[in-house]
Design an enzyme around this catalytic site. Structure first.
Site, PDB file in Angstrom:
ATOM      1  N   ARG A 103     -72.028 -26.657 -61.786  1.00  0.00           N
ATOM      2  CA  ARG A 103     -72.344 -28.065 -61.512  1.00  0.00           C
ATOM      3  C   ARG A 103     -71.150 -28.970 -61.828  1.00  0.00           C
ATOM      4  NH1 ARG A 103     -77.082 -30.879 -61.102  1.00  0.00           N
ATOM      5  NH2 ARG A 103     -78.242 -28.982 -61.570  1.00  0.00           N
ATOM      6  N   TYR A 208     -76.339 -15.018 -61.697  1.00  0.00           N
ATOM      7  CA  TYR A 208     -75.317 -14.862 -60.667  1.00  0.00           C
ATOM      8  C   TYR A 208     -73.954 -15.243 -61.243  1.00  0.00           C
ATOM      9  CZ  TYR A 208     -76.641 -19.815 -60.045  1.00  0.00           C
ATOM     10  OH  TYR A 208     -76.974 -21.145 -60.253  1.00  0.00           O
ATOM     11  N   ASP A 286     -83.210 -36.794 -57.888  1.00  0.00           N
ATOM     12  CA  ASP A 286     -84.249 -36.625 -58.897  1.00  0.00           C
ATOM     13  C   ASP A 286     -84.958 -37.927 -59.244  1.00  0.00           C
ATOM     14  OD1 ASP A 286     -83.878 -33.930 -59.099  1.00  0.00           O
ATOM     15  OD2 ASP A 286     -82.762 -33.970 -60.977  1.00  0.00           O
TER      16      ASP A 286
END
Length: 389
Positions: A103, A208, A286
């Site tokens: 991120r 991952y 969000d």
């Protein structure tokens, strides 16, 4: 509405806020981003940018820059929790692909692109409240007591959005009975670029690689009765997550034992906002439609929002009409996405017994004869390209 020269304030320098700033500035708007943090630092963990999000980044000329720092996922692999065996391997398309990135890396890229377009990013600007009145410019009260006005205000300020509080009815989130831990582990060898989901009764683990395989991103989710607060930054004892997943495959147990730092947060379900705009202010990401992480679409929906908001403003004669068009174009899609994420959690957590055995047997048959088929049910999601209008 002509965006050239319009003064627009974006609240929040996350993925949605920075992407909105880029989209608006590219159309000629004069954009200021207000961010409460003192610096844009490395926070959060791994995220997956799916093809629908990549369409936006490609349209902004940023796709190649992300690809240079991210890893392209070749598959999503569903695994049994106890022994790690493959239940279903879903191959992923190559172009546009599913990108695995940190991120912080994406936010750094977006911040650089925003500054290249002369977007002003002001750090350390915490907004305590937003006041909206008909015929008046939105007013922002800062933590230090100062007030600022905004010709137009875009609320990209996340789950506890001050702009949403002013635009919509108070949100009433509820605890889902699930908590999530996140951790980043260093790696000495580069594993296959794919996402693995270890599915167990009442819990699962997603993992991952990131950053050319030098680190591994792990998110572990457990159902529980005890309430845990919302938020990414709450530290937890690594032994607690190790105990919670002690019955999982050796690979998972080794990851948990190696974790030196973990963070935990409660997963809360939030309703999609009933109203997305009012009196010169609008919300996205969000702030408008928080989603559970079980479909990896929070960042992608925010990228889509940013593009559609800008495009809608450019199509209409007034800001209010542009905001209304934006909400109309986005509400049904994000609601469907939130609902799909909710259902994924249940599918990962089937209890031991005949239902779980039959479900896994069906997935194994698909794995042999039609491994692409499960992904096809999400064509409506991944196949959408909002940049084509």
């Amino acid at each position: 509405m002509v965006l050239v020269g319009r003064e627009i304030t974006v609240l929040g320098a996350g993925i949605g806020g920075l992407c909105a700033a880029i989209c608006l500035a590219a159309r000629g708007a004069r954009v200021t981003v207000l961010e409460q943090a003192d610096e844009i630092r490395e926070v959060g963990a791994g995220i997956q940018i799916s093809p629908n999000g990549m369409h936006v980044l490609n349209a902004l000329g940023l796709g190649d820059r992300l690809s240079a720092m991210a890893m392209q996922s070749r598959a999503v692999v569903l695994r049994d929790f106890a022994d790690g065996r493959e239940v279903l391997r879903m191959p992923l398309p190559e172009s546009p692909g599913f990108m695995l990135t940190h991120r912080a890396d994406l936010i750094t890229l977006l911040a650089e692109a925003a500054r290249e377009l002369e977007v002003a990013i002001e750090l350390g600007c915490k907004v305590d409240s937003v006041t909206l009145s008909p015929g008046m410019a939105p007013s922002l009260k800062l933590a230090g007591g100062q007030t600022r006005s905004a010709e137009l205000l875009v609320g990209a300020d996340g789950l506890h959005s001050q702009v949403r509080k002013a635009v919509d009815k108070p949100a009433k989130p509820f605890f889902t009975g699930q908590v999530a831990w996140r951790m980043i582990l260093p790696q000495t060898h580069a594993p296959d670029p794919e996402a693995s989901v270890f599915m167990g009764p009442g819990r699962h683990v997603v993992s991952y690689p990131l950053r050319e395989g030098t680190v591994r991103n792990i998110v572990a989710v457990e159902e529980r009765d005890r309430w845990t607060a919302e938020g990414w930054t709450q530290p937890d004892d690594p032994m607690r997550v190790a105990r919670a997943f002690a019955s999982f495959a050796p690979q998972v147990r080794n990851w948990m034992k190696a974790a030196q730092e973990v963070h935990v947060w409660g997963l809360f379900r939030h309703e999609v906002a009933q109203s997305w705009y009012r009196d010169g202010a609008v919300i996205l990401g969000d702030a408008a439609h928080p989603t559970l992480p079980f479909l990896a679409q929070g960042a992608n929906m925010a990228l889509e929002d940013a593009w559609v908001l800008t495009d809608s403003l450019a199509r209409e004669e007034s800001a209010e009409a542009g905001f209304a068009l934006y909400e109309a174009r986005r509400a049904a899609r994000v609601t469907k996405t939130v609902q799909a994420a909710n259902s994924n959690a249940r599918a990962y957590h089937l209890p031991q017994g005949p239902v779980r055995s039959m479900a896994h047997a069906g997935l194994s048959l698909l794995n042999r004869f039609a491994p692409h088929l499960p992904l096809r049910k999400f064509d409506w999601l991944y196949g959408e390209d909002v940049t084509k209008g």
